[in-house]
Scaffold this motif. Structure first.
Motif, mmCIF file in Angstrom:
data_model
loop_
_atom_site.group_PDB
_atom_site.id
_atom_site.type_symbol
_atom_site.label_atom_id
_atom_site.label_comp_id
_atom_site.label_asym_id
_atom_site.label_seq_id
_atom_site.Cartn_x
_atom_site.Cartn_y
_atom_site.Cartn_z
ATOM 1 N N LEU A 25 0.835 -1.203 0.000
ATOM 2 C CA LEU A 25 0.000 0.000 0.000
ATOM 3 C C LEU A 25 0.872 1.256 0.000
ATOM 4 O O LEU A 25 0.616 2.198 -0.755
ATOM 5 C CB LEU A 25 -0.940 -0.004 1.214
ATOM 6 N N ALA A 26 1.902 1.271 0.830
ATOM 7 C CA ALA A 26 2.806 2.426 0.890
ATOM 8 C C ALA A 26 3.473 2.666 -0.461
ATOM 9 O O ALA A 26 3.604 3.821 -0.900
ATOM 10 C CB ALA A 26 3.851 2.227 1.979
ATOM 11 N N GLY A 31 -1.312 5.540 2.874
ATOM 12 C CA GLY A 31 -0.944 5.415 4.267
ATOM 13 C C GLY A 31 -2.041 4.650 4.971
ATOM 14 O O GLY A 31 -3.188 4.663 4.535
ATOM 15 N N VAL A 32 -1.711 3.974 6.048
ATOM 16 C CA VAL A 32 -2.718 3.272 6.836
ATOM 17 C C VAL A 32 -3.097 4.188 7.999
ATOM 18 O O VAL A 32 -2.299 4.418 8.901
ATOM 19 C CB VAL A 32 -2.206 1.900 7.326
ATOM 20 N N LEU A 33 -4.316 4.717 7.934
ATOM 21 C CA LEU A 33 -4.797 5.653 8.952
ATOM 22 C C LEU A 33 -5.365 4.945 10.172
ATOM 23 O O LEU A 33 -5.313 5.468 11.278
ATOM 24 C CB LEU A 33 -5.893 6.556 8.366
ATOM 25 N N THR A 34 -5.972 3.787 9.925
ATOM 26 C CA THR A 34 -6.586 3.039 11.016
ATOM 27 C C THR A 34 -6.239 1.564 10.879
ATOM 28 O O THR A 34 -5.987 1.076 9.782
ATOM 29 C CB THR A 34 -8.126 3.172 11.009
ATOM 30 N N GLU A 35 -6.227 0.887 12.002
ATOM 31 C CA GLU A 35 -6.063 -0.563 12.007
ATOM 32 C C GLU A 35 -6.981 -1.122 13.076
ATOM 33 O O GLU A 35 -6.914 -0.696 14.235
ATOM 34 C CB GLU A 35 -4.625 -0.972 12.291
ATOM 35 N N ILE A 36 -7.852 -2.021 12.673
ATOM 36 C CA ILE A 36 -8.790 -2.638 13.604
ATOM 37 C C ILE A 36 -8.493 -4.126 13.661
ATOM 38 O O ILE A 36 -8.566 -4.820 12.641
ATOM 39 C CB ILE A 36 -10.256 -2.406 13.163
ATOM 40 N N ASP A 37 -8.159 -4.600 14.834
ATOM 41 C CA ASP A 37 -7.949 -6.024 15.060
ATOM 42 C C ASP A 37 -9.319 -6.603 15.408
ATOM 43 O O ASP A 37 -9.754 -6.564 16.563
ATOM 44 C CB ASP A 37 -6.937 -6.240 16.184
ATOM 45 N N GLY A 57 -7.355 0.720 7.298
ATOM 46 C CA GLY A 57 -7.990 1.870 6.639
ATOM 47 C C GLY A 57 -6.935 2.630 5.856
ATOM 48 O O GLY A 57 -6.164 3.405 6.422
ATOM 49 N N ALA A 58 -6.889 2.399 4.534
ATOM 50 C CA ALA A 58 -5.843 2.974 3.685
ATOM 51 C C ALA A 58 -6.328 4.252 3.012
ATOM 52 O O ALA A 58 -7.476 4.344 2.579
ATOM 53 C CB ALA A 58 -5.423 1.960 2.621
ATOM 54 N N CYS A 59 -5.424 5.220 2.920
ATOM 55 C CA CYS A 59 -5.774 6.498 2.299
ATOM 56 C C CYS A 59 -4.612 7.010 1.464
ATOM 57 O O CYS A 59 -3.470 7.040 1.912
ATOM 58 C CB CYS A 59 -6.120 7.521 3.375
#
Length: 128
Positions: A25-26, A31-37, A57-59
């Motif tokens: 993704l990078a 960028g990964v704004l959020t990560e939910i496990d 959550g990629a942006c």
């Protein structure tokens, strides 16, 4: 119409695929704004056991800015979610198809931008 871009990895660990997904993704400007496990959340909130499952959550800031300039409320549909989940003996990555998710918005210019983002996400998934 499918709503995700998918790829399975038969010979990789879950954690390895998560890290490779972040790197891919990078490389495409996300960028990964959020990560939910999700696995940990379901255990904590519902005392339910499940296989490893993470939502990233990629942006891409430039593309997000373009979309918000065209449709200010489109932020309700951002960021682009990418999931990594354990499935039997494999790990699957699924990225949202922005064209499918934006289909409810009647804006051809936004559809064009969503197509560009879809291509970038597809390339990221391909490079994992």
């Amino acid at each position: 119409m499918t709503y995700t871009i998918n790829r399975k990895f038969d010979s990789a660990s879950f954690d390895d695929v998560v890290e490779r997904t972040r790197a891919a993704l990078a490389d495409q400007g996300f960028g990964v704004l959020t990560e939910i496990d999700v696995m940990a959340t379901m255990k904590k909130k519902l005392d339910v056991n499940m296989d490893p499952y993470v939502i990233l959550g990629a942006c891409n800031p430039k593309m997000a800015h373009n979309a918000i300039e065209m449709e200010p409320r489109v932020g309700a549909m951002l960021p682009c979610n990418v999931i990594v989940r354990q499935v039997s003996d494999a790990v699957e990555v699924s990225a949202i198809d922005p064209v499918a998710s934006m289909a409810a918005i009647n804006n051809q210019e936004l559809t064009r931008v969503a197509g560009q983002v879809r291509d970038m996400l597809a390339e990221a998934v391909k490079r994992i």
